[in-house]
Every structure is written in C-alpha cells, then in structure tokens.
Design a protein around this motif. Structure first.
Motif, PDB file in Angstrom:
ATOM      1  N   VAL A   1      -3.911  26.145 -53.083  1.00  0.00           N
ATOM      2  CA  VAL A   1      -5.199  26.793 -52.829  1.00  0.00           C
ATOM      3  C   VAL A   1      -6.269  26.081 -53.650  1.00  0.00           C
ATOM      4  N   GLU A   2      -7.524  26.453 -53.427  1.00  0.00           N
ATOM      5  CA  GLU A   2      -8.611  25.901 -54.223  1.00  0.00           C
ATOM      6  C   GLU A   2      -8.359  26.199 -55.699  1.00  0.00           C
ATOM      7  N   GLN A   3      -8.900  25.365 -56.570  1.00  0.00           N
ATOM      8  CA  GLN A   3      -8.591  25.446 -57.994  1.00  0.00           C
ATOM      9  C   GLN A   3      -8.925  26.819 -58.578  1.00  0.00           C
ATOM     10  N   ILE A   4      -7.965  27.366 -59.322  1.00  0.00           N
ATOM     11  CA  ILE A   4      -8.126  28.647 -60.015  1.00  0.00           C
ATOM     12  C   ILE A   4      -8.053  28.358 -61.507  1.00  0.00           C
ATOM     13  N   PRO A   5      -9.049  28.786 -62.287  1.00  0.00           N
ATOM     14  CA  PRO A   5      -9.032  28.501 -63.728  1.00  0.00           C
ATOM     15  C   PRO A   5      -8.062  29.422 -64.470  1.00  0.00           C
ATOM     16  N   ALA A   6      -6.782  29.059 -64.488  1.00  0.00           N
ATOM     17  CA  ALA A   6      -5.758  29.807 -65.204  1.00  0.00           C
ATOM     18  C   ALA A   6      -4.701  28.827 -65.702  1.00  0.00           C
TER      19      ALA A   6
ATOM     20  N   ILE B   1      -0.920  27.250 -66.529  1.00  0.00           N
ATOM     21  CA  ILE B   1       0.334  27.110 -65.797  1.00  0.00           C
ATOM     22  C   ILE B   1       1.322  28.142 -66.334  1.00  0.00           C
ATOM     23  N   GLY B   2       1.993  28.832 -65.437  1.00  0.00           N
ATOM     24  CA  GLY B   2       2.952  29.853 -65.815  1.00  0.00           C
ATOM     25  C   GLY B   2       2.368  31.248 -65.914  1.00  0.00           C
ATOM     26  N   SER B   3       1.046  31.352 -65.888  1.00  0.00           N
ATOM     27  CA  SER B   3       0.435  32.677 -65.977  1.00  0.00           C
ATOM     28  C   SER B   3       0.485  33.369 -64.619  1.00  0.00           C
TER      29      SER B   3
ATOM     30  N   THR C   1       2.144  33.482 -59.278  1.00  0.00           N
ATOM     31  CA  THR C   1       2.335  32.733 -60.508  1.00  0.00           C
ATOM     32  C   THR C   1       1.806  31.320 -60.317  1.00  0.00           C
ATOM     33  N   ILE C   2       1.064  30.823 -61.310  1.00  0.00           N
ATOM     34  CA  ILE C   2       0.542  29.456 -61.255  1.00  0.00           C
ATOM     35  C   ILE C   2       1.685  28.488 -61.524  1.00  0.00           C
ATOM     36  N   VAL C   3       1.945  27.588 -60.570  1.00  0.00           N
ATOM     37  CA  VAL C   3       3.015  26.606 -60.706  1.00  0.00           C
ATOM     38  C   VAL C   3       2.470  25.308 -61.287  1.00  0.00           C
TER      39      VAL C   3
ATOM     40  N   TYR D   1      -6.751  21.195 -56.704  1.00  0.00           N
ATOM     41  CA  TYR D   1      -6.049  22.342 -56.145  1.00  0.00           C
ATOM     42  C   TYR D   1      -5.183  22.989 -57.219  1.00  0.00           C
ATOM     43  N   THR D   2      -4.768  24.208 -56.939  1.00  0.00           N
ATOM     44  CA  THR D   2      -3.813  24.932 -57.766  1.00  0.00           C
ATOM     45  C   THR D   2      -2.659  25.339 -56.870  1.00  0.00           C
ATOM     46  N   GLU D   3      -1.437  25.053 -57.310  1.00  0.00           N
ATOM     47  CA  GLU D   3      -0.271  25.463 -56.545  1.00  0.00           C
ATOM     48  C   GLU D   3       0.229  26.788 -57.112  1.00  0.00           C
ATOM     49  N   ILE D   4       0.362  27.783 -56.240  1.00  0.00           N
ATOM     50  CA  ILE D   4       0.805  29.095 -56.672  1.00  0.00           C
ATOM     51  C   ILE D   4       2.075  29.492 -55.930  1.00  0.00           C
ATOM     52  N   GLN D   5       2.857  30.389 -56.556  1.00  0.00           N
ATOM     53  CA  GLN D   5       4.028  30.950 -55.896  1.00  0.00           C
ATOM     54  C   GLN D   5       3.777  32.436 -55.729  1.00  0.00           C
ATOM     55  N   ILE D   6       3.878  32.884 -54.493  1.00  0.00           N
ATOM     56  CA  ILE D   6       3.594  34.273 -54.163  1.00  0.00           C
ATOM     57  C   ILE D   6       4.741  35.158 -54.642  1.00  0.00           C
ATOM     58  N   GLY D   7       4.363  36.287 -55.251  1.00  0.00           N
ATOM     59  CA  GLY D   7       5.361  37.232 -55.755  1.00  0.00           C
ATOM     60  C   GLY D   7       5.345  38.537 -54.981  1.00  0.00           C
TER      61      GLY D   7
END
Length: 104
Positions: free
Chosen positions: A22-27, A29-31, A62-64, A93-99
């Motif tokens: 997704v578009e970059q999220i300021p967080a 990694i692992g949060s 979760t931010i991957v 980009y930011t790669e996230i894993q859906i929970g």
C-alpha cells in the motif's frame, strides 16, 4: 471472509493473512496498525456495506517492510521544437500483512 478497505486514496479487497503493498504508512516495521476505513465486510452469505464506511469495523494489520517500487520512466517530447524531457520516479510503499477483522 473478505473486506474492502481504503488506504492511501485507493481501495483494496483483503482477506486475513494476505500480504499487500500500500502507499507508505509512517510506522515502524513489526508494529501493528488499525485500518478503520472499512467500506464493506463479507462473511459467507452475509454482506455488510457501509454508507460510506461500516460503523465500528476495524482491521488489524502488521507492518512487514518498507520499500520503493519499480522505476517508471517519463519521456516528454515536442516534435520539431528541440524539446525533450527525461524523468524517472519510484514510489515508496509499505508492505502489510492483514490480521483480524472486527465488526459490530
């Protein structure tokens, strides 16, 4: 079970456990982040569509990783005017894993 979410001005169809860029999220990694702009949640035959958002629905992710996409080349030219412009762009980009999905 799936949902349609909105983040970064785009809409995505997500399922639990899916990885998504997704578009970059300021967080960091692992949060863990909470996506609260849920447009629709479907669970089997039950479909809950918001107007425009589903009330009380949230999705945990979760931010991957963070990264930059492929380079896009931009070339502009005006014929017979001796004008050429070369540009390149790489989108962050930011790669996230859906929970988990949570809906009222």
């Amino acid at each position: 079970m799936y949902a349609v979410i909105k983040t970064g001005g785009k809409q995505y169809r997500v399922v639990p456990g899916e990885k998504l860029k997704v578009e970059q999220i300021p967080a960091d990694i692992g949060s863990e982040i909470v996506l609260d702009q849920v447009l629709m949640i479907a669970d089997g035959e039950t479909v809950n569509v918001g107007a425009p958002l589903v009330e009380g629905a949230t999705i945990k992710a979760t931010i991957v990783s963070h990264g930059r996409g492929e380079k896009i080349k931009i070339f502009k030219m005006r014929r017979r005017k001796h004008y050429q412009k070369h540009q390149g762009h790489r989108q962050n980009y930011t790669e996230i894993q859906i929970g988990d999905f949570a809906a009222k």
